[in-house]
Design an enzyme around this catalytic site. Structure first.
Site, PDB file in Angstrom:
ATOM      1  N   ASN A   1      -0.445  -5.575   4.115  1.00 26.62           N
ATOM      2  CA  ASN A   1      -1.599  -4.996   3.417  1.00 26.62           C
ATOM      3  C   ASN A   1      -2.311  -4.044   4.374  1.00 26.62           C
ATOM      4  O   ASN A   1      -2.935  -4.474   5.341  1.00 26.62           O
ATOM      5  CB  ASN A   1      -2.535  -6.120   2.969  1.00 26.62           C
ATOM      6  CG  ASN A   1      -3.755  -5.618   2.218  1.00 26.62           C
ATOM      7  OD1 ASN A   1      -4.065  -4.435   2.221  1.00 26.62           O
ATOM      8  ND2 ASN A   1      -4.463  -6.532   1.571  1.00 26.62           N
TER       9      ASN A   1
ATOM     10  N   CYS B   1      -9.863  -1.940  -0.260  1.00 30.97           N
ATOM     11  CA  CYS B   1      -8.485  -1.589  -0.609  1.00 30.97           C
ATOM     12  C   CYS B   1      -8.385  -0.682  -1.834  1.00 30.97           C
ATOM     13  O   CYS B   1      -7.336  -0.082  -2.076  1.00 30.97           O
ATOM     14  CB  CYS B   1      -7.663  -2.852  -0.829  1.00 30.97           C
ATOM     15  SG  CYS B   1      -7.625  -3.955   0.592  1.00 30.97           S
TER      16      CYS B   1
ATOM     17  N   HIS C   1      -1.488  -1.370  -5.250  1.00 29.72           N
ATOM     18  CA  HIS C   1      -1.925  -1.749  -3.905  1.00 29.72           C
ATOM     19  C   HIS C   1      -1.047  -2.892  -3.417  1.00 29.72           C
ATOM     20  O   HIS C   1      -0.779  -3.850  -4.146  1.00 29.72           O
ATOM     21  CB  HIS C   1      -3.396  -2.173  -3.942  1.00 29.72           C
ATOM     22  CG  HIS C   1      -3.849  -2.844  -2.689  1.00 29.72           C
ATOM     23  ND1 HIS C   1      -3.645  -2.304  -1.437  1.00 29.72           N
ATOM     24  CD2 HIS C   1      -4.477  -4.038  -2.487  1.00 29.72           C
ATOM     25  CE1 HIS C   1      -4.138  -3.122  -0.524  1.00 29.72           C
ATOM     26  NE2 HIS C   1      -4.651  -4.176  -1.138  1.00 29.72           N
TER      27      HIS C   1
END
EC number: 2.3.1.180
Length: 310
Positions: free
Chosen positions: A265, A112, A235
């Protein structure tokens, strides 16, 4: 001249998977998911759409936004942990499909945090004059490595892609400072066997600490303070982690991106998707100071202080 963003693009699949849909698939509820994650829905790519397809759609839009042709690109960097296959890389597949005949191409694997690693890598090539225009893409099809029987992870993830064209920008614009980091001892807390495996408690503690600390450090490196920040793009992993980062910088709610509600996500695609969304919403303006910060499996993290504009 500095290295900055001169074009943006994003792609999210059409299929929407809501929390109510998940209620029919596993032992969970809309209230349970929203309370713990802040997610209301996520996008899921069709079976015939893979990571390289989403990367292509986002990249085409970024090139169009930059007013450039694929042949102008010197290097393609794709941040992903879900390549179509081990090789060729998604970046090479993208190079062929775009017709970027003059570009070198490689993938970056930092989970990520991958898009932050990609942007920082691109900036080094631009700052040294080695390359002029670089396409940086974050793309992941997490639905293909998600265990849809595990309610602790299945509710979190979505698919998508975001892209930026980076190149020289005016003095005082673009990337002002950055931080990249890794702690391999934490690799056991977030990894993929057949599917994604996560120790949620440990990842949460790491993320809450690292997102805030990294954001503060890149400000210090740039000779700036929390009062100088105009917008924060963290994020999108969990609304509680996002909120912790906001509080660490003492920002009002209107100065932080919270696209997690709609997309979940999306791994390396999370930050560039959020960037495009906030630009389209008119929340980011010329000369704004933006902090981008992410974390991921590895464990990895990265943060950038960027002055918006060309």
């Amino acid at each position: 001249m500095g290295a900055g963003i001169i074009g943006v693009g994003r792609y999210v699949p059409e299929k929407v998977l809501t929390n109510f849909d998940l209620e029919k698939m596993m032992d969970t509820s809309d209230e349970w998911i929203r309370t713990r994650t802040g997610i209301e829905e996520r996008r899921i790519a069709a079976d015939d759409i893979d990571t390289s397809d989403m990367a292509y759609f986002a990249a085409k839009r970024a090139l169009q936004d930059a007013g450039m042709e694929a042949k102008d690109i010197d290097l393609i960097l794709v941040a992903t942990v879900t390549p179509d296959r081990p090789f060729p890389s998604v970046a090479c597949m993208l190079q062929e499909r775009l017709g970027a005949v003059n570009a070198a191409a490689l993938d970056i694997s930092a989970a990520c945090a991958g898009f932050m690693y990609g942007m920082v890598t691109a900036a080094q090539f631009i700052d040294t004059g080695a390359y002029k225009y670089i396409l940086v893409v974050g793309a992941d099809k997490l639905s293909k490595i998600t265990d849809w029987t595990d309610r602790n992870t299945a509710v979190l993830f979505g698919d998508g892609a975001g892209a930026v064209v980076m190149g020289p920008v005016s003095p005082g614009r673009g990337i002002l400072s950055f931080e990249l980091g890794a702690d391999g001892t934490g690799g056991k807390h977030l990894y993929k066997d057949e599917y994604i495996v996560m120790n949620g408690r440990e990842v949460f503690k790491f993320a809450v600490r690292q997102m805030g600390e990294s954001s503060v450090r890149v400000l210090e490196k740039a000779g700036l303070t929390k009062d100088d920040v105009d917008f924060l793009i963290p994020h999108q992993a969990n609304i509680r982690i996002v909120e912790a980062a906001r509080q660490r910088l003492e920002l009002p709610e209107e100065k932080i991106s919270t696209t997690i509600r709609r997309y979940g996500n999306t791994s390396a695609a999370s930050i560039p998707i959020s960037l495009v969304e906030e630009l389209e919403a008119g929340k980011i303006h010329d000369d704004d100071l933006i902090i981008m910060v992410g974390f991921g499996g590895g464990l990895t993290w990265g943060a950038i202080a960027l002055r918006w504009g060309r």
